[in-house]
Scaffold this motif. Structure first.
Motif, PDB file in Angstrom:
ATOM      1  N   LEU A 247       1.563   6.385  -7.032  1.00  0.00           N
ATOM      2  CA  LEU A 247       0.549   7.438  -7.573  1.00  0.00           C
ATOM      3  C   LEU A 247       1.069   8.879  -7.460  1.00  0.00           C
ATOM      4  O   LEU A 247       0.545   9.660  -8.137  1.00  0.00           O
ATOM      5  CB  LEU A 247      -0.585   7.165  -6.874  1.00  0.00           C
ATOM      6  CG  LEU A 247      -1.475   6.217  -7.099  1.00  0.00           C
ATOM      7  CD1 LEU A 247      -2.952   6.303  -6.511  1.00  0.00           C
ATOM      8  CD2 LEU A 247      -1.872   6.202  -8.592  1.00  0.00           C
ATOM      9  N   VAL A 248       1.833   9.272  -6.168  1.00  0.00           N
ATOM     10  CA  VAL A 248       1.984  10.502  -6.304  1.00  0.00           C
ATOM     11  C   VAL A 248       3.419  10.874  -6.962  1.00  0.00           C
ATOM     12  O   VAL A 248       3.852  12.254  -6.761  1.00  0.00           O
ATOM     13  CB  VAL A 248       2.283  10.917  -4.606  1.00  0.00           C
ATOM     14  CG1 VAL A 248       0.905  10.715  -4.118  1.00  0.00           C
ATOM     15  CG2 VAL A 248       3.299  10.245  -4.099  1.00  0.00           C
TER      16      VAL A 248
ATOM     17  N   THR B 269       1.126   4.110  -3.047  1.00  0.00           N
ATOM     18  CA  THR B 269       0.850   5.435  -2.906  1.00  0.00           C
ATOM     19  C   THR B 269       2.139   6.419  -3.402  1.00  0.00           C
ATOM     20  O   THR B 269       1.704   7.226  -4.345  1.00  0.00           O
ATOM     21  CB  THR B 269       0.597   6.069  -1.390  1.00  0.00           C
ATOM     22  OG1 THR B 269      -0.612   5.229  -0.807  1.00  0.00           O
ATOM     23  CG2 THR B 269       0.320   7.467  -1.196  1.00  0.00           C
TER      24      THR B 269
ATOM     25  N   HIS C  83       0.957  -1.325  -0.113  1.00  0.00           N
ATOM     26  CA  HIS C  83      -0.110  -0.030   0.066  1.00  0.00           C
ATOM     27  C   HIS C  83       0.881   1.248   0.007  1.00  0.00           C
ATOM     28  O   HIS C  83       0.733   2.159  -0.787  1.00  0.00           O
ATOM     29  CB  HIS C  83      -0.837   0.366   1.187  1.00  0.00           C
ATOM     30  CG  HIS C  83      -1.821   1.165   1.055  1.00  0.00           C
ATOM     31  ND1 HIS C  83      -2.874   1.393   0.414  1.00  0.00           N
ATOM     32  CD2 HIS C  83      -1.537   2.496   1.966  1.00  0.00           C
ATOM     33  CE1 HIS C  83      -3.422   2.623   0.445  1.00  0.00           C
ATOM     34  NE2 HIS C  83      -2.773   3.086   1.335  1.00  0.00           N
ATOM     35  N   GLY C  84       2.125   1.340   0.887  1.00  0.00           N
ATOM     36  CA  GLY C  84       2.843   2.516   0.843  1.00  0.00           C
ATOM     37  C   GLY C  84       3.668   2.612  -0.253  1.00  0.00           C
ATOM     38  O   GLY C  84       3.460   3.678  -0.824  1.00  0.00           O
ATOM     39  N   LEU C  85       3.938   1.567  -1.041  1.00  0.00           N
ATOM     40  CA  LEU C  85       4.690   1.640  -2.364  1.00  0.00           C
ATOM     41  C   LEU C  85       3.529   2.276  -3.572  1.00  0.00           C
ATOM     42  O   LEU C  85       3.949   3.232  -4.313  1.00  0.00           O
ATOM     43  CB  LEU C  85       5.428   0.396  -2.653  1.00  0.00           C
ATOM     44  CG  LEU C  85       6.674  -0.164  -1.911  1.00  0.00           C
ATOM     45  CD1 LEU C  85       6.772  -1.487  -2.385  1.00  0.00           C
ATOM     46  CD2 LEU C  85       7.652   0.981  -2.403  1.00  0.00           C
TER      47      LEU C  85
END
Lengths: 202, 202
Positions: free
Chosen positions: A175-176, A172, A168-170
């Protein structure tokens, strides 16, 4: 005889409209009316299937989650069985990173929903963390069965939690624009290499 | 003699107003006017310091980032020096999880900003990933110096990337109520235990 209305198909059509809108304008700017227009149906039909915007958002999350699981099952079905735990995990992770339009929409809508739910009681009341919880339990069970492939002292529940949080952290960060999809995949591969340190059973 | 206006203090006051508003109503509903009211200053003053809403949001992120770094430095300063890499990492992670009001606000505003930036070109144009990138480089440098404490074959850059992605993913799961702060801390501790497998240098 009148044709039977395929309710599931209509609900999916409306959810897909929401996903396209959210990916283009942000989930916070989505309204029932705009979703109806995007899906090419009447506002009344949207209201018939989804009583509130919160219910519509929640149904869309479930729709995305089911689609993601279906793609994961397809990846698994394409492998020669029985599938080793490592391949099972890799198929899941390949699906998790927002590196194509579908997984990007899922990650964006999920994260937008999460952010909105933090300040909007209507959304927070929907059980939208049930999905991630189910997935984590499923992954922990798979790792428990594959204990022989894991490093000594590994805790399947903790390993499942960190795999999903890491993905999940990767996701995000992709995506940013903090990192590329390739770079995120490399970090996941690095992690999986360290998770499955023992040789796979022959 | 007129008192010198403390511009930095005023900017911080406005940013703090935005943080309170965002934590209460969501970042998407924040306006320049509402921030002025919350901070107890005039709309014109907000406009004097921040030309656009995008600039104000970006400045607030930097403000939160600086405050987070300051708390991290305080934690490090409280340790007897020289600080081993493991303690350095633990102090960073203790700051990263949204387990108190300050870090919760930081995580919420950062994630909200990230979500908004995905669909709003004005926000995406702000270099808001510079902060996470700086932090990752700093962490990688620390791990490179501490290579003797890491498992054989560990890659400091990949370790820094997965530590921060893991902390972010766990942070989101705490904010949305998927897991407790304690459970997230336990997963991070599990991870750090596996990162620092060799004994610390005496």
């Amino acid at each position: 005889m009148p044709r039977t209305v395929d309710h599931a198909q209509r609900r999916a059509m409306i959810a897909e409209g929401l996903v396209r809108l959210a990916a283009r304008e942000g989930l916070h700017s989505v309204t029932m009316r705009a979703v109806a227009a995007e899906a090419g149906v009447s506002l009344r039909l949207v209201q018939y299937y989804f009583e509130t915007k919160a219910a519509l958002l929640h149904a869309t999350l479930l729709h995305l989650e089911e689609a993601s699981h279906a793609r994961w099952r397809e990846r698994l079905a394409a492998l020669p069985g029985p599938v080793p735990a490592r391949r099972f995990v890799e198929a899941l992770l390949a699906e998790a990173l927002p590196t194509d339009e579908r997984s990007r929409a899922f990650h964006l809508v999920w994260t937008s929903y999460a952010v909105l739910a933090m300040t909007e009681p209507d959304l927070a009341a929907q059980p939208f963390v049930a999905g991630p919880r189910r997935l984590e339990r499923q992954l922990a069970a798979t790792l428990r069965e594959a204990a022989g492939e894991l490093p000594e002292g590994a805790d399947p529940a903790a390993e499942a939690a960190r795999l999903l949080a890491l993905a999940h952290g990767l996701g995000t960060s992709v995506l940013v624009g903090q990192r590329t999809g390739d770079s995120a995949e490399a970090v996941l591969r690095y992690h999986v290499d360290r998770l499955f340190t023992r040789a796979e059973p022959a």
